[in-house]
Enzyme design. Structure first.
Site, PDB file in Angstrom:
ATOM      1  N   GLY A  92       0.824  -1.192   0.000  1.00 44.15           N
ATOM      2  CA  GLY A  92       0.000   0.000   0.000  1.00 44.15           C
ATOM      3  C   GLY A  92       0.863   1.249   0.000  1.00 44.15           C
ATOM      4  O   GLY A  92       2.071   1.207   0.282  1.00 44.15           O
ATOM      5  N   CYS A  93       0.236   2.376  -0.326  1.00 46.06           N
ATOM      6  CA  CYS A  93       0.979   3.637  -0.420  1.00 46.06           C
ATOM      7  C   CYS A  93       1.474   4.078   0.951  1.00 46.06           C
ATOM      8  O   CYS A  93       2.658   4.378   1.133  1.00 46.06           O
ATOM      9  CB  CYS A  93       0.118   4.714  -1.073  1.00 46.06           C
ATOM     10  SG  CYS A  93      -1.574   4.831  -0.443  1.00 46.06           S
ATOM     11  N   TYR A  94       0.574   4.114   1.947  1.00 41.83           N
ATOM     12  CA  TYR A  94       1.003   4.522   3.286  1.00 41.83           C
ATOM     13  C   TYR A  94       2.057   3.570   3.850  1.00 41.83           C
ATOM     14  O   TYR A  94       3.054   4.038   4.426  1.00 41.83           O
ATOM     15  CB  TYR A  94      -0.199   4.599   4.230  1.00 41.83           C
ATOM     16  CG  TYR A  94      -1.106   5.786   4.027  1.00 41.83           C
ATOM     17  CD1 TYR A  94      -0.625   7.087   4.151  1.00 41.83           C
ATOM     18  CD2 TYR A  94      -2.457   5.631   3.745  1.00 41.83           C
ATOM     19  CE1 TYR A  94      -1.465   8.177   3.991  1.00 41.83           C
ATOM     20  CE2 TYR A  94      -3.307   6.716   3.587  1.00 41.83           C
ATOM     21  CZ  TYR A  94      -2.810   7.985   3.710  1.00 41.83           C
ATOM     22  OH  TYR A  94      -3.645   9.064   3.559  1.00 41.83           O
ATOM     23  N   THR A 116       4.267   1.829   2.245  1.00 37.02           N
ATOM     24  CA  THR A 116       5.543   2.085   1.577  1.00 37.02           C
ATOM     25  C   THR A 116       6.215   3.330   2.146  1.00 37.02           C
ATOM     26  O   THR A 116       7.403   3.307   2.511  1.00 37.02           O
ATOM     27  CB  THR A 116       5.322   2.246   0.063  1.00 37.02           C
ATOM     28  OG1 THR A 116       4.830   1.015  -0.466  1.00 37.02           O
ATOM     29  CG2 THR A 116       6.621   2.614  -0.642  1.00 37.02           C
ATOM     30  N   ALA A 117       5.462   4.412   2.226  1.00 33.85           N
ATOM     31  CA  ALA A 117       6.041   5.660   2.740  1.00 33.85           C
ATOM     32  C   ALA A 117       6.497   5.503   4.184  1.00 33.85           C
ATOM     33  O   ALA A 117       7.511   6.084   4.593  1.00 33.85           O
ATOM     34  CB  ALA A 117       5.026   6.798   2.621  1.00 33.85           C
TER      35      ALA A 117
END
Lengths: 353, 353, 353, 353
Positions: free
Chosen positions: D155-157, D159-160
């Site tokens: 997911g994006c969150y 990964t960040a």
């Protein structure tokens, strides 16, 4: 927060209160010293408090949303109607006679019911009522508005376009056969319905024209121009564009001057037409109107410029599409219909930035 | 990250690399298989690494910024010049003869030096050089660009405006005396200098026209139109507007058809003119070009629409002002000047959303 | 447009009127029934009408800008001071004794002049005056504000951060040693000076943190927390972020609960602290505050949420940085100082969208 | 426009191609030298050309959209699956064995199927397949990704958030019991479905937190942290915020240092972990990562800062949520799975502004 008044308030219902024009009406009417909001309708949101559909209004004392069928009309003197185009004619036709109405939809704006049918795709459903309606461009139709039972509140593009054009046509300064209106609107004009085309990611950081030569506000503008020019056959170029901003509307209008007319004549005509108006301001020569300078207010700013093509001129006008282009002008018309000072509830200074 | 190539690269200097067009050139040239960037100049930022002025380029291998006076010209074959208008003529006049130049400023775009002096407020400082410059609207001037030493890269508004108009004028389909261009630009066109008028809070959530009938791109557009029409006296209506978006440019152009001409004829002319072009696309009937659909790419999208006023038509064209309107077209011209495939380094798909 | 009143108005000067807080003060005070604006200063814009620096105020009757040195103090009862940080101490020290002051700068907010010197880089220039100043977080310091001659209007971040934290610390519900404030601000907080970092193209469509662990509002917040906790050594984590929006501020605050305390206790504390407050609202459980729901108003919305980490909770608070975070709270303090209803001139409903 | 290659291309299908991650995959894969796109699916848009759902891709040669049931799997080597969460498990379970898969949904990211059921509200529908899936945070799981048949793209969150945290936990430098992630996302993360909450007017010019302590990416992050810390019981504070920008994601993470650890140790750990990585960059001390500096690219920028609270530090990381947070990392994983250079097709320089 409350507003006291020594006068008996006008009891107001807003039909179709869950859209952006509804929210804007509430913003204005909550502070209007002569108004008490007694009913708010929203068919899908019926039963919910306003805070559920407009959290920014949670701190205010407002009635819960109901269905139109459940409104107690004995408790209503005046209706602002913000229902979708096409559903309004029958609803307003069914309202009790004692209720006066300002309708924000397009349903009563076109006086030729054949034109209506052509552009809106179905026969007019309240032809008799149409004949009694007044087209409420406030500065132009003040006297008729004052006594009307039903005012058709002008569309946003027609308001922005007609304000600079009408005096020039009435004064015979420009040709009626070569009017080109390049118009630009903020996104709130597209309404609050969930449409892919109105998503942030489809709208932000880009722009486009839409409804090119086919937008429904074209015949409404032509009707207004025809009235000023005393003709019924005017055709305009009208191209609306969608701009990535919440509010704001601009019309850049290209006109052909009649022989012997110059830009100074246009300025004089505009200044004369709007001298003393609270909401329409002709700017100083060379100053360009900006939509951000009217945001949140009922103001319209207008100016006129020489063109590089000999015999042509350029008009620029801006409004807040939710204010002078919708709810603000509706409250202005409400004030006129009730004999109030036209600026009551509309003394809101533009919000910048 | 690096790009390998079997060929000897063209050694490129970017003068005035610290502005938005400079950043965009670096974005494209870093991936260009036939380019090696050997010099970047910025008078105020001289001595700093690129990362200091453009943090987004920190991961890339680029030379530090220098002053123009410190460039080693033996290491440069080609110059992209992104200096401010007015300072460019003398700089380019002083470059060594072996260096070919694509100039992104306005300094060599107007071929009549009197017109230049009238609009830019000072005499042209490199009149001889002006006579050798080629106006590089790539699709139109491909052959002259190929052999030029100095290409004047067209302005953003002229590019967006001329692409749809030139074929129609050359084919004699529209009047040259009634061309009205209502243009809209993103904010990056205003450059990177710290100006109050370009602050976020002065630009976001609003729009306005500027330079009404007095913008310096008007004579540049008129020059291009005059070339196509074979006349020197064309005057246009040209109104630019500032739109709250980083990139994007649109021209909505209102034209008068010659007798017997219809919209289908215009479409045929445009399709013929741009058949086979990599970067100019005439859209299917009824499809409106949107600036967001070309963002980050060198594409121009064009379409033509019937107007409600008989005898008129509406052209809509969009570009990314930093790409086809500046750095993208500059790289396209660079490719043409060097005999490369025109799309080298420009195979960047639009970034949406 | 004018506002009538039966009372003698307070004659108000705004020093430093050409910035965003100045414009916001004018927006509010123009409608304030007990105010007459008698002087506006702007050193660089002295001599110009307000319309030159704020075209959106052109329709209103306001005095022209002057230099501070040219203000006739006999015509001024009250000063709102919006001068840049660092220049204010000497100006206010030089004002005649009969003038009461609400200062929007940071110059009188830190009561320990050593802390001031450490964070602002120079010795305090009005130490005696500092000792008389009241830190004007209206809901907390109402009584002292009422009688103060000089009120230091709190910073935007401190206001957003302290409103939810102070009651919890005073009630002993959270640890003072583990307070993490992740704050977000709209761009108007950066002021109206032309800085590259505030350009639309540098700010729109992206975000970043700044002043990480080094922002000048950290000691101001710590001072407020220390007052509530009865300690002078509190250190917080404070990270401000710049968000691409004109207005709005949010603090997401992570706190550690004292033993035996739960989220319901925090809610009770907040509801008790702000019961009856006109401008601070604790939302219903689960409802997240949004900056857009307070835009243009003096409201602060607060809520508290359980955290996934046992023994922790999350506070969310929003304000409009130009209103409750600056000019709105300044008018609120003005009302308190003059014995007026606290909401006078502040009955502005949030503007949405 | 076309891309030549001497190699046999990998034939790629994108399932669920009509959303933003689908468009981003096409943007990247159209330029990928080892890819041929042979199928695109969209159940509602089946039969339409890509240009109908993504006008910006009209100039490119792409297959029309089909239903999944109509894909000819003999013509497909690799599937990117961008279907909605919840529908993916059964679709992927039904794919032919020769097809390798990178799944962008959340359906195969949680390895504990009970955790999946708890957070997604239904039993996992492909438990056996789940056991073979690899969680594809590329820099961390490169070896397992290389040989996997099914990669669950993070997911994006997560990964960040995980990129800066994992090395610090693995190196034992921070506490696993006091990790507070304050995350911010652009609007494209909300997808392309028509939802009122994603309308421009509901999102622009404001911000808010959502899914506070209840967002589905929390257990995914906790799973990753648990892997690095060698524990299964980690609980984090995780608060996502919606920011008015198309792309971009930022995590501001507050951590507690183990005894004797300082910020320099964290920096050393991060620099060691990501030395030589093409897409993860640890910035120089004091430089704050900005989302706009990675827009359109697969880059992640990371930095670490001292905190004012003793024993604490602050991590800041940014990605483009559609790139390293979705489609970019998916292509990176595709490259790893196929033994290609990891940067193939990902040599896209950030687009600024």
């Amino acid at each position: 927060m409350s507003t006291a008044s020594a006068f008996t308030p006008v009891r107001v219902a807003i039909l179709g209160a869950s859209g952006y024009t509804g929210a804007e009406l509430m913003r204005l009417l909550l502070r209007h010293p002569r108004v008490r909001i007694t009913a708010l309708t929203g068919e899908r949101a019926a039963g919910k408090p306003v805070a559920d559909v407009f959290p920014h209004l949670a701190p205010y004392d407002l009635p819960a949303l109901t269905k139109i069928a459940d409104v107690n009309w004995d408790d209503v003197d005046f209706v602002f109607c913000g229902l979708p185009h096409g559903t309004t004619q029958e609803v307003i036709a069914g309202l009790p006679a004692h209720v006066r109405v300002c309708d924000l939809s397009a349903d009563f704006r076109l006086f030729n019911v054949d034109t209506y049918a052509e552009w809106y795709g179905h026969a007019h459903k309240a032809v008799d009522l149409q004949e009694t309606a007044v087209y409420g461009l406030s500065e132009v139709a003040r006297e008729q508005v004052a006594t009307a039972r039903l005012v058709a509140n002008p569309g946003c593009y027609p308001t922005a376009s007609l304000l600079p054009l009408l005096p020039l046509l009435k004064d015979g300064l420009i040709s009626a056969d070569d009017i080109i209106i390049d118009a630009k609107s903020g996104v709130s004009g597209a309404g609050r319905d969930a449409k892919q085309g109105s998503l942030y990611c489809e709208v932000a950081e880009g722009m486009h024209a839409y409804g090119i030569a086919s937008h429904r506000h074209a015949p409404e503008i032509e009707q207004g121009l025809g009235w000023a020019a005393g003709r019924g056959d005017i055709r305009i170029a009208f191209t609306p564009h969608l701009i990535p901003m919440n509010r704001g509307m601009m019309a850049t209008t290209y006109v052909r001057l009649k022989d012997g007319v110059d830009v100074a004549s246009l300025r004089t005509s505009l200044e004369k037409a709007y001298a003393g108006e609270a909401f329409v301001k002709v700017l100083a020569p060379g100053v360009g109107p900006q939509t951000r300078h009217v945001a949140g207010s009922n103001l319209s700013l207008i100016n006129v410029f020489a063109d590089r093509i000999p015999g042509r001129a350029i008009l620029v006008s801006v409004i807040d599409n939710l204010m002078k282009g919708a709810s603000g002008q509706a409250v202005q018309n409400f004030n006129i219909m009730n004999g109030f000072d036209e600026t009551l509830g509309l003394d809101v200074v533009p919000v910048f930035p």
